[in-house]
Design an enzyme around this catalytic site. Structure first.
Site, short mmCIF file in Angstrom:
data_model
loop_
_atom_site.label_atom_id
_atom_site.label_comp_id
_atom_site.label_asym_id
_atom_site.label_seq_id
_atom_site.Cartn_x
_atom_site.Cartn_y
_atom_site.Cartn_z
N GLU A 132 -7.68 6.75 6.06
CA GLU A 132 -6.93 6.52 4.82
C GLU A 132 -6.46 5.08 4.79
O GLU A 132 -6.62 4.33 5.77
CB GLU A 132 -5.74 7.49 4.72
CG GLU A 132 -6.20 8.93 4.49
CD GLU A 132 -5.04 9.93 4.38
OE1 GLU A 132 -3.95 9.54 3.97
OE2 GLU A 132 -5.27 11.09 4.73
N HIS A 260 1.90 7.05 -5.10
CA HIS A 260 0.52 7.26 -4.64
C HIS A 260 -0.39 6.67 -5.71
O HIS A 260 -0.20 6.92 -6.90
CB HIS A 260 0.24 8.76 -4.46
CG HIS A 260 -0.98 9.01 -3.65
ND1 HIS A 260 -2.25 8.72 -4.09
CD2 HIS A 260 -1.15 9.52 -2.39
CE1 HIS A 260 -3.13 9.03 -3.15
NE2 HIS A 260 -2.49 9.52 -2.11
N ARG A 307 -0.98 1.54 0.37
CA ARG A 307 -0.68 2.11 -0.94
C ARG A 307 0.11 1.23 -1.88
O ARG A 307 -0.10 1.26 -3.09
CB ARG A 307 0.16 3.37 -0.74
CG ARG A 307 -0.70 4.49 -0.38
CD ARG A 307 0.06 5.75 -0.34
NE ARG A 307 -0.84 6.65 0.33
CZ ARG A 307 -0.51 7.78 0.85
NH1 ARG A 307 0.73 8.18 0.78
NH2 ARG A 307 -1.40 8.53 1.42
N HIS A 368 5.51 9.60 -5.15
CA HIS A 368 4.90 10.48 -4.14
C HIS A 368 5.79 10.74 -2.94
O HIS A 368 5.84 11.86 -2.44
CB HIS A 368 3.60 9.81 -3.69
CG HIS A 368 2.81 10.59 -2.69
ND1 HIS A 368 2.25 11.82 -2.98
CD2 HIS A 368 2.46 10.31 -1.40
CE1 HIS A 368 1.59 12.26 -1.92
NE2 HIS A 368 1.72 11.38 -0.94
N ARG A 403 5.40 3.56 3.83
CA ARG A 403 4.86 4.52 4.81
C ARG A 403 3.35 4.41 4.91
O ARG A 403 2.64 4.37 3.90
CB ARG A 403 5.23 5.93 4.38
CG ARG A 403 4.66 7.02 5.26
CD ARG A 403 5.05 8.38 4.75
NE ARG A 403 4.47 8.65 3.46
CZ ARG A 403 3.44 9.47 3.25
NH1 ARG A 403 2.86 10.08 4.26
NH2 ARG A 403 2.98 9.66 2.04
P1 FAD Z 1 9.15 19.85 2.44
O1 FAD Z 1 7.85 20.28 2.95
O2 FAD Z 1 9.19 19.26 1.08
O3 FAD Z 1 10.15 21.08 2.48
C1 FAD Z 1 11.42 20.99 1.88
C2 FAD Z 1 12.02 22.38 1.88
O4 FAD Z 1 13.38 22.31 1.52
C3 FAD Z 1 11.38 23.33 0.89
O5 FAD Z 1 11.26 24.57 1.51
C4 FAD Z 1 12.40 23.38 -0.25
O6 FAD Z 1 12.35 24.54 -1.01
C5 FAD Z 1 13.68 23.30 0.55
N1 FAD Z 1 14.85 22.84 -0.21
C6 FAD Z 1 15.02 21.67 -0.88
N2 FAD Z 1 16.25 21.62 -1.41
C7 FAD Z 1 16.88 22.77 -1.06
C8 FAD Z 1 18.16 23.32 -1.32
N3 FAD Z 1 19.08 22.68 -2.08
N4 FAD Z 1 18.47 24.53 -0.79
C9 FAD Z 1 17.56 25.22 -0.05
N5 FAD Z 1 16.33 24.76 0.20
C10 FAD Z 1 15.99 23.55 -0.29
N6 FAD Z 1 2.01 13.60 4.19
C11 FAD Z 1 1.12 13.42 5.20
O7 FAD Z 1 1.51 13.05 6.32
N7 FAD Z 1 -0.20 13.69 5.01
C12 FAD Z 1 -0.70 14.12 3.82
O8 FAD Z 1 -1.87 14.37 3.69
C13 FAD Z 1 0.21 14.28 2.74
N8 FAD Z 1 -0.24 14.67 1.52
C14 FAD Z 1 0.67 14.91 0.53
C15 FAD Z 1 0.21 15.42 -0.69
C16 FAD Z 1 1.10 15.75 -1.68
C17 FAD Z 1 0.62 16.29 -2.99
C18 FAD Z 1 2.50 15.56 -1.46
C19 FAD Z 1 3.48 15.91 -2.52
C20 FAD Z 1 2.95 15.03 -0.26
C21 FAD Z 1 2.04 14.71 0.74
N9 FAD Z 1 2.47 14.19 1.96
C22 FAD Z 1 1.57 14.02 2.98
C23 FAD Z 1 3.90 14.07 2.27
C24 FAD Z 1 4.32 15.29 3.09
O9 FAD Z 1 3.69 16.43 2.59
C25 FAD Z 1 5.82 15.50 3.05
O10 FAD Z 1 6.48 14.31 3.32
C26 FAD Z 1 6.23 16.53 4.10
O11 FAD Z 1 5.50 17.71 3.92
C27 FAD Z 1 7.70 16.81 4.00
O12 FAD Z 1 8.00 17.90 4.82
P2 FAD Z 1 9.50 18.40 4.92
O13 FAD Z 1 9.48 19.58 5.80
O14 FAD Z 1 10.36 17.27 5.24
O15 FAD Z 1 9.86 18.81 3.40
C1 SIN Z 2 -3.21 11.82 0.56
O1 SIN Z 2 -3.88 12.76 0.94
O2 SIN Z 2 -3.67 10.85 -0.06
C2 SIN Z 2 -1.76 11.83 0.83
C3 SIN Z 2 -1.52 11.39 2.20
C4 SIN Z 2 -0.09 11.05 2.43
O3 SIN Z 2 0.72 11.06 1.51
O4 SIN Z 2 0.23 10.72 3.56
#
Ligand code: FAD
Ligand code: SIN
Length: 536
Positions: A132, A260, A307, A368, A403
């Site tokens: 990437e 993104h 990015r 993103h 990032r």
């Molecule tokens: P999340 O997975 O967002 O989980 C947050 C949790 O908190 C959820 O369960 C939500 O419901 C809960 N929550 C929020 N507020 C409250 C509240 N007030 N009360 C109770 N619960 C609450 N990163 C990579 O490294 N590689 C990738 O390929 C990649 N692709 C991506 C593609 C997309 C479309 C997106 C949107 C992001 C991508 N990212 C990627 C970024 C990555 O997915 C996220 O940064 C990561 O998953 C965040 O994980 P987390 O556990 O911190 O939060």
């Molecule tokens: C992507 O698949 O392009 C998202 C990867 C990331 O947000 O780290």
């Protein structure tokens, strides 16, 4: 009793009358990769309660496409991954943190695999590592183009199988309980604010409960919905940032919002569907609508530059040419490989009449990832005692001003590990705070007020997208600040008058986060990484 806040301040709602109380050793807010992987580590040392505001799998994690970055074997090395991360972060990464996260990457990936996460392999049985933007080697482990879905599935299966972990879905955390709720004034600059758990709204019963905890983990993800166009699912409303800010905890680097470069152009669709950067890693090329490659004009790494550079380049092409999108061209790529790697993207595009093997894919940038967040140390400890933060809501120092792609899933598992080790020890020494007053349930909502919520959200999106987006200026930020202040005051007043609802709380949190982003952006008098100002 209602407590009104300062114009951009804290408004606390609580009152003494009996409601449900729960107690847990380890409280976790959020069931994405950060919350679940931490839960699996602390569960052998006490009871674990996970609150999550929607269904248990709904998270940014579930939608991650490209994969998770890690050093698996030569020719890659920790030093190369460290260097790429530091370059991408534009001088603002904490090098010690970068070294820690990356040198632990291989071990944490082995753990995810042991928990049941499956990553694709090539014909010789080795992991099929993708590339990437900003990476100098192929190092992205992936499961087709839905890596996050696979990780979330595996972690939830493990959590369900553990007798010590309870997940309460449709529980909305409203605010962290601290000394403020005991009526004590705490000067957060000189004294320690302590976290006793959270007030949470059971969105099925409509009742607000007190959840007392020895230690609390904030794992609430990002805040993409501050902006009009975002790849983030609806849950990404910045609740964790806002809760910690209201509790006088420290946030950092909030001006660095990653756009993104390639969300699918499909007017009216919200959130925007992501076209993974891994497609450019596979050979996809960005072109203007009239078929011209343009990325070499901006960076020698072309379509695979970091990015911030690609998103700004697309933004510039769109603005100067007056186009609504650019194209991603994958027509020259091996058809079989393309479909094997990106089946979900093909499925989505086909539903709109676009065949990725034959047609150009219209794309544009969308909000993103929140690079900043709740400031934590190497153990994931926030500035509030007994409150940890891990995942996208935390600011560890890994990402700096930008990032590196696929470093966020990695950061979440490494910090979940560190925070778990610390919290296991810390929880033993903490007693529950039994005398916290219950939530104030005064106020009445009316349908008229739902209209106010929807309109305020639209205004927020317009302010943030037009004035605090990919390209900023002092004038735009000042304009955004002034307009947001009006929205803020109106929303705080609405919050005081009505019963709590998730929609209103999310609006309130989004406005708070918008305000914080603007405030941090105004303080940064330079262009660096994702904060690009025409004035510097
Ligand atoms: P999340 O997975 O967002 O989980 C947050 C949790 O908190 C959820 O369960 C939500 O419901 C809960 N929550 C929020 N507020 C409250 C509240 N007030 N009360 C109770 N619960 C609450 N990163 C990579 O490294 N590689 C990738 O390929 C990649 N692709 C991506 C593609 C997309 C479309 C997106 C949107 C992001 C991508 N990212 C990627 C970024 C990555 O997915 C996220 O940064 C990561 O998953 C965040 O994980 P987390 O556990 O911190 O939060
Ligand atoms: C992507 O698949 O392009 C998202 C990867 C990331 O947000 O780290």
């Amino acid at each position: 009793m209602k407590r009104r806040g300062t114009p951009i301040g804290t408004s606390l709602r609580f009152l003494n009358f009996a409601v449900v109380k729960k107690k847990t050793d380890f409280l976790i807010i959020g069931s994405g990769i950060a919350g679940l992987s931490y839960a699996l580590k602390v569960a052998a040392h006490g009871n674990v309660l996970i609150l999550t505001k929607a269904s248990e799998d709904e998270s940014n994690t579930k939608y991650a496409q490209g994969g998770i970055a890690a050093v698996m074997h030569e020719p890659d090395s920790y030093e190369k991954h460290i260097k790429d991360t530091l370059i991408c972060g534009d001088g603002l990464c904490d090098e010690e943190v970068v070294r820690m996260v990356i040198t632990e990457s291989t071990e944490r990936i082995q753990e995810l695999i042991a928990w049941g996460a499956r990553f694709d392999k090539n014909a010789s049985g080795e992991y099929d590592l993708g590339r990437e933007g900003g990476h100098s080697e192929n190092r992205i482990l992936h499961h087709k183009d839905n890596t996050g879905f696979e990780i979330e599935r595996a972690l939830l299966a493990q959590a369900h199988a553990h007798p010590g972990i309870e997940i309460l879905d449709h529980y909305f955390a409203l605010d962290i309980m601290t000394q403020h709720h005991l009526g004590q004034y705490v000067n957060s600059k000189t004294e320690g604010v302590e976290c006793y758990g959270v007030y949470a709204l059971n969105t099925i019963t409509g009742k607000t409960e007190q959840i007392l905890a020895r230690t609390t983990l904030m794992a609430t993800g990002g805040a993409g919905h501050v902006y009009e166009a975002t790849t983030n699912p609806m849950i990404a409303t910045g609740d964790g940032f806002a809760m910690v800010y209201r509790a006088k905890g420290k946030l950092e680097n909030m001006e660095f919002i990653q756009f993104h470069p390639t969300a699918l152009y499909n007017p009216g669709e919200r959130p925007s569907f992501l076209i993974t950067e891994a497609m450019r890693g596979f050979g996809g090329i960005l072109k203007t609508i009239d078929g011209k490659e343009f990325m070499q004009k901006y960076d020698r790494r072309g379509s695979l530059a970091p990015r911030d550079i690609v998103a700004r380049a697309i933004d510039n092409e769109m603005k100067t040419r007056g186009d609504d999108y650019v194209h991603l061209d994958c027509r020259h790529l091996d058809k079989k490989g393309l479909l094997e790697h990106f089946p979900n993207i093909q499925k989505k595009c086909l539903s709109l009449g676009i065949d990725i093997t034959k047609d150009l894919i219209p794309v544009l940038p969308a909000a993103h990832y929140t690079c900043g967040g709740i400031k934590v140390d190497a153990q994931g400890r926030s500035s509030i005692k007994n409150l940890y933060a891990v995942g996208e809501c935390a600011c560890t120092g890994l990402h700096g001003a930008n990032r590196l792609a696929s470093n966020s899933l990695l950061e979440a598992v490494v910090y979940a590990h560190h925070a778990a080790l610390d919290a296991i020890g810390a929880a033993k020494a903490v007693n529950y705070c039994e005398n916290i007053p219950d939530w104030n349930a005064e106020g009445t909502a009316s349908p008229e007020e739902m209209v106010l919520i929807n309109e305020s959200l639209r205004e927020l999106h317009s302010i943030m997208s037009n004035y605090v987006g990919i390209v900023r200026s002092n004038l735009r930020l000042k304009r955004a600040f002034d307009r947001l202040l009006i929205l803020h005051n109106e929303t705080e007043s609405l919050y005081e008058r009505t019963t709590v609802s998730p929609r209103l709380c999310e609006l309130r949190n989004l406005i708070k986060v918008g305000y914080i982003i603007i405030k941090y952006a105004m303080l940064r008098k330079e262009s660096v990484g994702l904060h690009y100002s025409i004035d510097y």
